[in-house]
Motif scaffolding. Structure first.
Motif, PDB file in Angstrom:
ATOM      1  N   GLU A   1       0.835  -1.196   0.000  1.00 50.62           N
ATOM      2  CA  GLU A   1       0.000   0.000   0.000  1.00 50.62           C
ATOM      3  C   GLU A   1       0.872   1.248   0.000  1.00 50.62           C
ATOM      4  N   ALA A   2       0.384   2.271  -0.710  1.00 51.47           N
ATOM      5  CA  ALA A   2       0.972   3.603  -0.611  1.00 51.47           C
ATOM      6  C   ALA A   2       0.136   4.365   0.406  1.00 51.47           C
ATOM      7  N   VAL A   3       0.791   5.194   1.213  1.00 50.78           N
ATOM      8  CA  VAL A   3       0.096   5.981   2.220  1.00 50.78           C
ATOM      9  C   VAL A   3       0.103   7.441   1.776  1.00 50.78           C
ATOM     10  N   LEU A   4      -1.085   7.987   1.583  1.00 48.09           N
ATOM     11  CA  LEU A   4      -1.253   9.394   1.228  1.00 48.09           C
ATOM     12  C   LEU A   4      -1.903  10.108   2.396  1.00 48.09           C
ATOM     13  N   SER A   5      -1.480  11.347   2.662  1.00 44.55           N
ATOM     14  CA  SER A   5      -2.119  12.129   3.722  1.00 44.55           C
ATOM     15  C   SER A   5      -2.867  13.296   3.084  1.00 44.55           C
ATOM     16  N   TYR A   6      -3.891  13.769   3.785  1.00 50.25           N
ATOM     17  CA  TYR A   6      -4.737  14.857   3.281  1.00 50.25           C
ATOM     18  C   TYR A   6      -5.330  15.601   4.469  1.00 50.25           C
ATOM     19  N   PRO A   7      -5.758  16.858   4.268  1.00 51.61           N
ATOM     20  CA  PRO A   7      -6.396  17.580   5.366  1.00 51.61           C
ATOM     21  C   PRO A   7      -7.721  16.909   5.726  1.00 51.61           C
ATOM     22  N   ALA A   8      -7.854  16.505   6.969  1.00 48.25           N
ATOM     23  CA  ALA A   8      -9.089  15.862   7.423  1.00 48.25           C
ATOM     24  C   ALA A   8     -10.148  16.926   7.704  1.00 48.25           C
ATOM     25  N   SER A   9     -11.393  16.555   7.564  1.00 50.71           N
ATOM     26  CA  SER A   9     -12.478  17.508   7.802  1.00 50.71           C
ATOM     27  C   SER A   9     -12.624  17.801   9.291  1.00 50.71           C
ATOM     28  N   ASP A  10     -12.917  19.041   9.593  1.00 55.28           N
ATOM     29  CA  ASP A  10     -13.213  19.490  10.958  1.00 55.28           C
ATOM     30  C   ASP A  10     -12.093  19.243  11.964  1.00 55.28           C
ATOM     31  N   THR A  11     -10.847  19.183  11.526  1.00 58.05           N
ATOM     32  CA  THR A  11      -9.741  18.964  12.463  1.00 58.05           C
ATOM     33  C   THR A  11      -8.437  19.443  11.831  1.00 58.05           C
ATOM     34  N   LYS A  12      -7.448  19.685  12.661  1.00 62.71           N
ATOM     35  CA  LYS A  12      -6.129  20.087  12.160  1.00 62.71           C
ATOM     36  C   LYS A  12      -5.285  18.864  11.800  1.00 62.71           C
ATOM     37  N   ALA A  13      -5.748  17.685  12.204  1.00 60.91           N
ATOM     38  CA  ALA A  13      -5.026  16.450  11.904  1.00 60.91           C
ATOM     39  C   ALA A  13      -5.157  16.115  10.420  1.00 60.91           C
ATOM     40  N   ARG A  14      -4.291  15.271   9.939  1.00 62.62           N
ATOM     41  CA  ARG A  14      -4.368  14.822   8.555  1.00 62.62           C
ATOM     42  C   ARG A  14      -4.919  13.408   8.523  1.00 62.62           C
ATOM     43  N   GLY A  15      -5.798  13.161   7.577  1.00 62.13           N
ATOM     44  CA  GLY A  15      -6.300  11.824   7.354  1.00 62.13           C
ATOM     45  C   GLY A  15      -5.289  11.032   6.552  1.00 62.13           C
ATOM     46  N   LEU A  16      -5.416   9.730   6.566  1.00 64.40           N
ATOM     47  CA  LEU A  16      -4.516   8.862   5.809  1.00 64.40           C
ATOM     48  C   LEU A  16      -5.320   7.968   4.880  1.00 64.40           C
ATOM     49  N   ALA A  17      -4.846   7.857   3.648  1.00 63.97           N
ATOM     50  CA  ALA A  17      -5.434   6.949   2.670  1.00 63.97           C
ATOM     51  C   ALA A  17      -4.423   5.846   2.403  1.00 63.97           C
ATOM     52  N   TYR A  18      -4.876   4.615   2.460  1.00 63.22           N
ATOM     53  CA  TYR A  18      -4.039   3.443   2.191  1.00 63.22           C
ATOM     54  C   TYR A  18      -4.484   2.866   0.857  1.00 63.22           C
ATOM     55  N   ILE A  19      -3.659   3.036  -0.177  1.00 64.19           N
ATOM     56  CA  ILE A  19      -4.020   2.668  -1.541  1.00 64.19           C
ATOM     57  C   ILE A  19      -3.309   1.366  -1.915  1.00 64.19           C
ATOM     58  N   GLU A  20      -4.097   0.308  -2.125  1.00 63.70           N
ATOM     59  CA  GLU A  20      -3.544  -1.015  -2.438  1.00 63.70           C
ATOM     60  C   GLU A  20      -2.890  -1.032  -3.816  1.00 63.70           C
ATOM     61  N   GLY A  21      -1.662  -1.586  -3.875  1.00 62.09           N
ATOM     62  CA  GLY A  21      -0.971  -1.784  -5.142  1.00 62.09           C
ATOM     63  C   GLY A  21      -0.292  -0.551  -5.718  1.00 62.09           C
ATOM     64  N   LEU A  22      -0.375   0.599  -5.062  1.00 59.18           N
ATOM     65  CA  LEU A  22       0.242   1.827  -5.584  1.00 59.18           C
ATOM     66  C   LEU A  22       1.696   1.976  -5.164  1.00 59.18           C
ATOM     67  N   ALA A  23       2.122   1.294  -4.119  1.00 49.90           N
ATOM     68  CA  ALA A  23       3.495   1.425  -3.631  1.00 49.90           C
ATOM     69  C   ALA A  23       4.498   1.185  -4.757  1.00 49.90           C
ATOM     70  N   GLN A  24       5.419   2.109  -4.904  1.00 50.59           N
ATOM     71  CA  GLN A  24       6.509   2.045  -5.888  1.00 50.59           C
ATOM     72  C   GLN A  24       6.023   1.911  -7.326  1.00 50.59           C
ATOM     73  N   THR A  25       4.827   2.404  -7.613  1.00 47.88           N
ATOM     74  CA  THR A  25       4.305   2.399  -8.976  1.00 47.88           C
ATOM     75  C   THR A  25       4.278   3.836  -9.474  1.00 47.88           C
ATOM     76  N   TYR A  26       5.180   4.182 -10.376  1.00 44.62           N
ATOM     77  CA  TYR A  26       5.283   5.545 -10.878  1.00 44.62           C
ATOM     78  C   TYR A  26       4.982   5.634 -12.369  1.00 44.62           C
TER      79      TYR A  26
END
Length: 145
Positions: A41-66
């Motif tokens: 999995e590739a881990v992407l971060s993004y601004p989470a709603s209603d908070t200063k924390a960042r959400g994380l997206a775990y994308i299957e099969g994207l790791a090291q795929t450019y």
């Protein structure tokens, strides 16, 4: 010999730069390619709603795929919610194993197959069908100047 060592070092730094430098601008703010997990999995971060924390997206099969990027699936996780607002079922955080109650499914489709490329993502809460759209446009060096 010294010249070939310098070229090799430059090649290693350059090939590793896609991960460290890959970011996109979106309607909610910048999305950043944070890291790859050994499980693919590739881990992407993004601004989470209603908070200063960042959400994380775990994308299957994207790791090291450019190159040759297409459609991917995964899950997103944000800070836990009060029980009344949370998903009925918790999932395990892919990195820590902790039970998380604020999550959902995610579909990510790249609009260009090679780095740097944009994408369109749809996400849904919990087990619900993805229905919220997000468009990511790559941030490249000339954009940062």
């Amino acid at each position: 010999m010294m010249k070939s060592n310098l070229l090799l070092a430059a090649a290693i730094v350059f090939t590793g730069s896609a991960l460290a430098d890959e970011a996109w601008t979106s309607q909610i703010g910048d999305v950043v390619y944070e890291r790859d997990l050994p499980t693919g999995e590739a881990v992407l971060s993004y601004p989470a709603s209603d908070t200063k924390a960042r959400g994380l997206a775990y994308i299957e099969g994207l790791a090291q795929t450019y190159e040759g990027r297409g459609a991917f699936e995964g899950v997103w996780i944000e800070d836990d919610l009060p029980p009344a607002d949370a998903c009925n079922v918790s999932i395990s955080d892919p990195e820590t194993g902790a039970a998380r109650n604020n999550w959902g499914r995610l579909e990510l489709v790249f609009t260009e197959p090679d780095f740097p490329g944009g994408w369109v993502a749809i996400r849904g809460d919990c087990f619900n069908q993805p229905d919220s759209y997000l468009v990511g446009k790559p941030i490249v060096a000339e954009d940062a100047q």
